[in-house]
Design a protein around this motif. Structure first.
Motif, mmCIF file in Angstrom:
data_model
loop_
_atom_site.group_PDB
_atom_site.id
_atom_site.type_symbol
_atom_site.label_atom_id
_atom_site.label_comp_id
_atom_site.label_asym_id
_atom_site.label_seq_id
_atom_site.Cartn_x
_atom_site.Cartn_y
_atom_site.Cartn_z
ATOM 1 N N TYR A 1 -32.634 52.781 95.231
ATOM 2 C CA TYR A 1 -32.817 53.242 96.559
ATOM 3 C C TYR A 1 -32.145 52.810 96.813
ATOM 4 O O TYR A 1 -31.404 51.196 97.379
ATOM 5 C CB TYR A 1 -34.525 52.175 97.601
ATOM 6 N N GLY A 2 -31.262 53.351 97.765
ATOM 7 C CA GLY A 2 -30.161 52.595 98.771
ATOM 8 C C GLY A 2 -30.142 52.948 100.443
ATOM 9 O O GLY A 2 -31.512 52.596 101.340
ATOM 10 N N LYS A 3 -28.594 53.637 100.884
ATOM 11 C CA LYS A 3 -29.232 53.963 102.687
ATOM 12 C C LYS A 3 -28.534 55.165 102.755
ATOM 13 O O LYS A 3 -27.349 55.782 102.098
ATOM 14 C CB LYS A 3 -29.439 52.972 103.668
ATOM 15 N N THR A 4 -29.006 56.641 103.429
ATOM 16 C CA THR A 4 -28.583 57.567 103.343
ATOM 17 C C THR A 4 -27.743 57.185 105.118
ATOM 18 O O THR A 4 -27.725 55.605 105.549
ATOM 19 C CB THR A 4 -29.704 59.420 104.481
ATOM 20 N N SER A 5 -26.723 58.149 105.480
ATOM 21 C CA SER A 5 -26.085 58.047 105.802
ATOM 22 C C SER A 5 -25.520 59.875 106.300
ATOM 23 O O SER A 5 -25.860 60.735 105.434
ATOM 24 C CB SER A 5 -24.761 57.076 105.385
ATOM 25 N N ALA B 1 -22.878 62.371 105.973
ATOM 26 C CA ALA B 1 -22.280 63.233 104.973
ATOM 27 C C ALA B 1 -20.695 63.054 105.294
ATOM 28 O O ALA B 1 -19.466 62.706 104.345
ATOM 29 C CB ALA B 1 -22.602 64.045 104.339
ATOM 30 N N ALA B 2 -20.479 62.571 106.733
ATOM 31 C CA ALA B 2 -18.734 62.255 106.886
ATOM 32 C C ALA B 2 -18.245 61.150 106.425
ATOM 33 O O ALA B 2 -17.009 60.987 106.756
ATOM 34 C CB ALA B 2 -19.007 63.748 108.170
ATOM 35 N N TYR B 3 -19.394 60.209 106.523
ATOM 36 C CA TYR B 3 -19.163 58.997 106.944
ATOM 37 C C TYR B 3 -19.832 58.616 105.176
ATOM 38 O O TYR B 3 -20.754 57.512 105.966
ATOM 39 C CB TYR B 3 -19.944 58.618 108.158
ATOM 40 N N PRO B 4 -20.102 59.116 103.998
ATOM 41 C CA PRO B 4 -20.410 57.508 103.200
ATOM 42 C C PRO B 4 -20.713 56.565 102.597
ATOM 43 O O PRO B 4 -21.016 55.972 102.450
ATOM 44 C CB PRO B 4 -20.495 59.034 101.787
ATOM 45 N N GLU B 5 -19.424 55.905 103.589
ATOM 46 C CA GLU B 5 -19.708 54.495 103.378
ATOM 47 C C GLU B 5 -20.131 53.656 104.184
ATOM 48 O O GLU B 5 -20.372 52.607 103.527
ATOM 49 C CB GLU B 5 -17.533 54.373 103.798
ATOM 50 N N ARG B 6 -20.835 54.649 105.013
ATOM 51 C CA ARG B 6 -22.300 54.069 106.303
ATOM 52 C C ARG B 6 -22.938 53.632 105.434
ATOM 53 O O ARG B 6 -24.111 52.832 105.986
ATOM 54 C CB ARG B 6 -21.721 54.483 107.643
ATOM 55 N N GLY B 7 -23.562 54.525 104.501
ATOM 56 C CA GLY B 7 -24.390 54.221 103.439
ATOM 57 C C GLY B 7 -24.338 53.820 101.994
ATOM 58 O O GLY B 7 -23.263 53.483 102.510
ATOM 59 N N ILE B 8 -25.576 53.709 101.445
ATOM 60 C CA ILE B 8 -25.257 53.181 99.729
ATOM 61 C C ILE B 8 -25.646 54.588 99.353
ATOM 62 O O ILE B 8 -27.146 54.366 98.903
ATOM 63 C CB ILE B 8 -25.926 51.969 99.869
ATOM 64 N N SER B 9 -25.014 55.387 98.597
ATOM 65 C CA SER B 9 -25.188 56.168 97.836
ATOM 66 C C SER B 9 -25.476 55.444 96.366
ATOM 67 O O SER B 9 -25.065 54.477 95.091
ATOM 68 C CB SER B 9 -24.518 57.116 97.771
ATOM 69 N N PRO B 10 -26.674 56.191 95.728
ATOM 70 C CA PRO B 10 -26.840 56.026 94.678
ATOM 71 C C PRO B 10 -26.851 56.446 93.571
ATOM 72 O O PRO B 10 -27.495 56.737 92.450
ATOM 73 C CB PRO B 10 -28.181 56.382 94.589
ATOM 74 N N ALA B 11 -25.323 57.488 93.618
ATOM 75 C CA ALA B 11 -25.291 58.716 93.103
ATOM 76 C C ALA B 11 -24.366 58.198 91.606
ATOM 77 O O ALA B 11 -24.822 58.645 90.417
ATOM 78 C CB ALA B 11 -24.334 59.639 93.844
ATOM 79 N N SER B 12 -23.689 57.264 91.805
ATOM 80 C CA SER B 12 -23.247 56.657 90.437
ATOM 81 C C SER B 12 -23.663 55.099 89.836
ATOM 82 O O SER B 12 -23.077 55.798 88.960
ATOM 83 C CB SER B 12 -21.399 56.012 90.671
ATOM 84 N N ALA B 13 -24.242 55.413 90.573
ATOM 85 C CA ALA B 13 -25.401 53.841 89.859
ATOM 86 C C ALA B 13 -26.266 55.223 88.697
ATOM 87 O O ALA B 13 -26.921 54.911 87.548
ATOM 88 C CB ALA B 13 -26.364 53.532 90.667
ATOM 89 N N MET B 14 -26.357 56.145 89.170
ATOM 90 C CA MET B 14 -27.474 57.388 89.213
ATOM 91 C C MET B 14 -27.150 57.717 87.454
ATOM 92 O O MET B 14 -27.784 58.068 86.663
ATOM 93 C CB MET B 14 -28.399 58.861 89.664
ATOM 94 N N THR B 15 -25.596 58.089 87.686
ATOM 95 C CA THR B 15 -25.000 58.361 86.156
ATOM 96 C C THR B 15 -24.840 58.175 85.096
ATOM 97 O O THR B 15 -24.946 57.878 84.345
ATOM 98 C CB THR B 15 -23.599 58.633 86.541
ATOM 99 N N GLY B 16 -24.565 56.346 85.699
ATOM 100 C CA GLY B 16 -24.393 55.489 84.730
ATOM 101 C C GLY B 16 -25.993 55.165 83.750
ATOM 102 O O GLY B 16 -26.436 54.876 82.992
ATOM 103 N N VAL B 17 -26.761 55.540 84.504
ATOM 104 C CA VAL B 17 -28.527 55.591 84.164
ATOM 105 C C VAL B 17 -28.429 56.672 83.206
ATOM 106 O O VAL B 17 -29.471 55.752 81.945
ATOM 107 C CB VAL B 17 -29.849 55.609 84.930
ATOM 108 N N LEU B 18 -28.247 57.779 84.115
ATOM 109 C CA LEU B 18 -28.305 59.086 82.906
ATOM 110 C C LEU B 18 -27.729 58.242 81.187
ATOM 111 O O LEU B 18 -28.316 58.860 80.219
ATOM 112 C CB LEU B 18 -28.371 60.825 83.485
ATOM 113 N N HIS B 19 -26.353 57.757 81.774
ATOM 114 C CA HIS B 19 -25.309 57.793 80.198
ATOM 115 C C HIS B 19 -26.535 56.409 79.674
ATOM 116 O O HIS B 19 -26.400 56.799 78.542
ATOM 117 C CB HIS B 19 -24.133 56.929 80.837
#
Ligand SMILES: [Zn+2]
Length: 379
Positions: free
Chosen positions: A184-188, A190-208
């Motif tokens: 769980y992070g925070k949506t934002s 899409a033009a300002y992804p830095e204003r949210g907390i995306s779980p995308a890279s942690a998710m790829t880490g979990v898959l790996h």
């Protein structure tokens, strides 16, 4: 008359009215009614819908527990059989109707020819498919303090010659669990992804992490299967705030299995903390590995050979799980297989149906095991 009970008819009755795990009230009533008809006084509601019959021999001696499961699966049966499922979306696709009919056939025989010494317990177990029923029965007042010397159960096995007895000392069936990892992070915008907390890279880490997990345990046979993954929502304007990863973990070694789970939690927590995410890890349908004693495996081999049945020794354990493991973790015994036929439809296939031809084999093997431990049964 020893033969008045027809396990095939009973099996077809059970097949027509399959019930999902934890909902087997009707099946339990059918089994209990049959046992009462035999003259037994079964204990009912043992750890859920479980049923336990105690058969005392004339003289003191060891205690043997024979177990059969009786739940069904959420699969639609095509309807080609005369006795096909009358419950929409539910079918006996794993043959638990046959396991139960075989154990009832043993009960039918033991009512006339009880063990010469010791005690035989017949355990009819619900909720095997979800991995809950066996532990609940073992922890019920009826069994929690029981002293049991021998536990036996069988599973029918498509892919093996019909009537072949399949054995393995040590692990017969693997430990397994489902795991659901939520980030769980925070949506934002899409033009300002830095204003949210995306779980995308942690998710790829979990898959790996999941796919690499077994590599740390080279001494065990372990497997991780990714089953589902989802990131955010299908909306181009939104940077994701949530991710889900689901997988199944398996191992043929209980110690390794526990270590693998602890290792996964550590790594997932580290990945989430680094990304500023919160995380939840939930385990589903956990099974421990079914571990057979060498001694009891040999008893199964002896019984099979005394009946002239072919014995197949597995070199590797089955990858699937069987919650009879809970009985085997408390008391020594053996889970074994009986071949359903080399070309028989596989377990959980919609065209699967328990092969009635192996009912007499299962009954004879159980009865031979009772004879080995409790003295000769005549009649
Ligand atoms: Zn099964």
């Amino acid at each position: 008359m020893a033969n008045e009970f027809d396990p095939v008819t009973l099996r077809h009755t059970l097949h027509q009215t399959p019930e999902l795990s934890n909902h087997e009230a009707l099946t339990a009533r059918t089994i209990a009614a049959q046992l009462r008809q035999f003259g037994f006084h079964p204990a009912t509601d043992v750890g859920g819908h479980g049923i336990l019959v105690t058969i005392q021999g004339a003289a003191p001696g060891p205690t043997t527990l024979l177990r059969a499961d009786f739940d069904a699966l959420p699969i639609e049966e095509p309807g080609s059989l005369a006795y096909c499922s009358q419950h929409s979306g539910v079918m006996h696709a794993c043959g638990h109707d046959g396991h139960t009919a075989a154990l009832l056939a043993v009960a039918a025989e033991l009512r006339h020819t009880p063990p010469a010494r010791g005690t035989v317990l017949l355990a009819f177990q619900p909720a095997e498919e979800t991995g809950e029923g066996a532990a609940r029965m073992c922890e019920s007042p009826a069994l929690t303090n029981a002293q049991i010397d021998n536990v036996y159960a069988f599973h029918n096995l498509p892919g093996f010659s019909q009537h072949q007895i399949v054995v393995r000392p040590g692990t017969f069936a693997c430990a397994s669990t489902g795991v659901a990892i939520e980030l769980y992070g925070k949506t934002s915008h899409a033009a300002y992804p830095e204003r949210g907390i995306s779980p995308a890279s942690a998710m790829t880490g979990v898959l790996h992490t999941l796919t690499q997990l077994p590599d740390a345990y080279p001494d065990a046979n372990s497997l991780v299967t990714l089953v589902h993954a989802q990131l955010g929502e299908p909306a181009y304007g939104v940077a994701p705030g949530q991710a889900t990863v689901m997988a199944t973990l398996r191992s043929d070694d209980n110690a390794c299995f526990h270590a693998m789970k602890a290792d996964l939690i550590d790594k997932v927590n580290t990945l989430a903390a680094r990304a500023g995410l919160t995380v939840s890890v939930c385990w589903h349908e956990p099974f421990i590995a079914a571990e057979n004693s060498t001694h009891h495996t040999q008893h199964v081999v002896n019984a099979a050979q005394s009946l002239g049945l072919a014995v197949h020794r597995l070199t590797e354990p089955m990858r699937w799980s069987e919650d009879v493991a809970e009985f085997l973790a408390r008391w020594p015994g053996a889970l074994f297989g009986i071949g359903s036929g080399e070309h028989h439809p596989q377990l959980h296939n919609p065209d699967y149906d328990f092969p009635d031809a192996i009912l007499p084999t299962a009954k004879a093997l159980f009865t031979a095991l009772v004879a080995e431990h409790h003295g000769c049964i005549t009649g």
